[in-house]
Scaffold this motif. Sequence first.
Motif, PDB file in Angstrom:
ATOM      1  N   LEU A 134      -1.172   1.614  13.624  1.00 34.49           N
ATOM      2  CA  LEU A 134      -1.165   1.866  12.086  1.00 34.49           C
ATOM      3  C   LEU A 134      -2.128   1.196  11.495  1.00 34.49           C
ATOM      4  O   LEU A 134      -2.302  -0.300  11.854  1.00 34.49           O
ATOM      5  N   ASN A 135      -2.628   1.482  10.529  1.00 30.36           N
ATOM      6  CA  ASN A 135      -3.383   0.849   9.487  1.00 30.36           C
ATOM      7  C   ASN A 135      -2.426  -0.058   8.785  1.00 30.36           C
ATOM      8  O   ASN A 135      -1.219   0.402   8.366  1.00 30.36           O
ATOM      9  N   PRO A 136      -2.569  -1.334   8.526  1.00 31.40           N
ATOM     10  CA  PRO A 136      -1.802  -2.104   7.423  1.00 31.40           C
ATOM     11  C   PRO A 136      -1.855  -1.708   6.160  1.00 31.40           C
ATOM     12  O   PRO A 136      -2.879  -0.998   5.631  1.00 31.40           O
ATOM     13  N   TYR A 137      -0.887  -2.014   5.276  1.00 29.82           N
ATOM     14  CA  TYR A 137      -0.613  -1.387   3.923  1.00 29.82           C
ATOM     15  C   TYR A 137      -1.014  -2.428   3.079  1.00 29.82           C
ATOM     16  O   TYR A 137      -0.922  -3.842   3.511  1.00 29.82           O
ATOM     17  N   GLU A 138      -1.421  -2.591   1.799  1.00 25.56           N
ATOM     18  CA  GLU A 138      -1.655  -3.274   0.691  1.00 25.56           C
ATOM     19  C   GLU A 138      -0.635  -3.169  -0.253  1.00 25.56           C
ATOM     20  O   GLU A 138      -1.007  -2.088  -1.282  1.00 25.56           O
ATOM     21  N   ARG A 139       0.424  -3.522  -0.439  1.00 28.66           N
ATOM     22  CA  ARG A 139       1.429  -3.512  -1.481  1.00 28.66           C
ATOM     23  C   ARG A 139       0.894  -3.675  -3.053  1.00 28.66           C
ATOM     24  O   ARG A 139       1.494  -2.903  -3.787  1.00 28.66           O
ATOM     25  N   LYS A 140       0.036  -4.558  -3.035  1.00 27.75           N
ATOM     26  CA  LYS A 140      -0.624  -4.709  -4.420  1.00 27.75           C
ATOM     27  C   LYS A 140      -1.258  -3.643  -5.042  1.00 27.75           C
ATOM     28  O   LYS A 140      -1.507  -3.216  -6.314  1.00 27.75           O
ATOM     29  N   THR A 141      -1.692  -2.357  -4.023  1.00 26.59           N
ATOM     30  CA  THR A 141      -2.160  -1.117  -4.626  1.00 26.59           C
ATOM     31  C   THR A 141      -1.086  -0.086  -4.842  1.00 26.59           C
ATOM     32  O   THR A 141      -1.433   0.956  -5.227  1.00 26.59           O
ATOM     33  N   PHE A 142       0.188  -0.409  -4.559  1.00 25.40           N
ATOM     34  CA  PHE A 142       1.383   0.529  -4.706  1.00 25.40           C
ATOM     35  C   PHE A 142       1.518   0.757  -6.273  1.00 25.40           C
ATOM     36  O   PHE A 142       1.609  -0.224  -7.040  1.00 25.40           O
ATOM     37  N   TYR A 143       1.822   1.699  -6.551  1.00 23.11           N
ATOM     38  CA  TYR A 143       2.053   2.018  -7.871  1.00 23.11           C
ATOM     39  C   TYR A 143       0.780   1.771  -8.984  1.00 23.11           C
ATOM     40  O   TYR A 143       1.312   1.427 -10.021  1.00 23.11           O
ATOM     41  N   ALA A 144      -0.111   1.533  -8.586  1.00 28.44           N
ATOM     42  CA  ALA A 144      -1.547   1.185  -9.497  1.00 28.44           C
ATOM     43  C   ALA A 144      -1.921   2.448  -9.825  1.00 28.44           C
ATOM     44  O   ALA A 144      -1.803   3.540  -9.476  1.00 28.44           O
ATOM     45  N   SER A 145      -2.510   2.259 -10.963  1.00 28.07           N
ATOM     46  CA  SER A 145      -3.185   3.658 -11.641  1.00 28.07           C
ATOM     47  C   SER A 145      -4.565   3.660 -10.852  1.00 28.07           C
ATOM     48  O   SER A 145      -5.171   2.860 -10.249  1.00 28.07           O
TER      49      SER A 145
END
Length: 164
Positions: A134-145
Amino acid sequence: VFPFSRIGVRISPHAADTLKYYGTEDSDPDALYAHVIKSLSKYKLAYLLLTEPRWFGGAYDKDHSTDPGFEMALINPAKFRHLYTGGAIIGAGGFTPSSAEVAVREGSYDAVAFGRWFISNPDLVDRLRRKLPLNPYERKTFYASGPGGYVDYPSFDQVPEEKR
């Protein structure tokens, strides 16, 4: 208006040693959630989704391999599964592909929902089916505009072979 059989409900029972959702607190959370779950049984919902209390506020997002949530045992099935007679129970929160497979195979849950992994893997279903990394996720981009973090993760076939 839809029939109950087309409606799902998600609840997030918490545990003492994990982050509480939006600071929710109750003097006896197990009794509260047990009451809610028993009450929901009478509606014969499409599903009941229980979020496992295995989140630590994103403290381990820089290195997913160190996140203790992915290694924690399931909490909700032992406490609540026997109380719900309304239909399918879906688990979410802190699952890896292998732990999800075990949870379904052992009957802890009827299915498992993925959130973070779906965001970072547009081809998640195919990756799970083929047991691909799996690709790792970057939470800092969650719910960003903006689209960053939502439409820019590569599918497996787009990842160069030397980086797989």
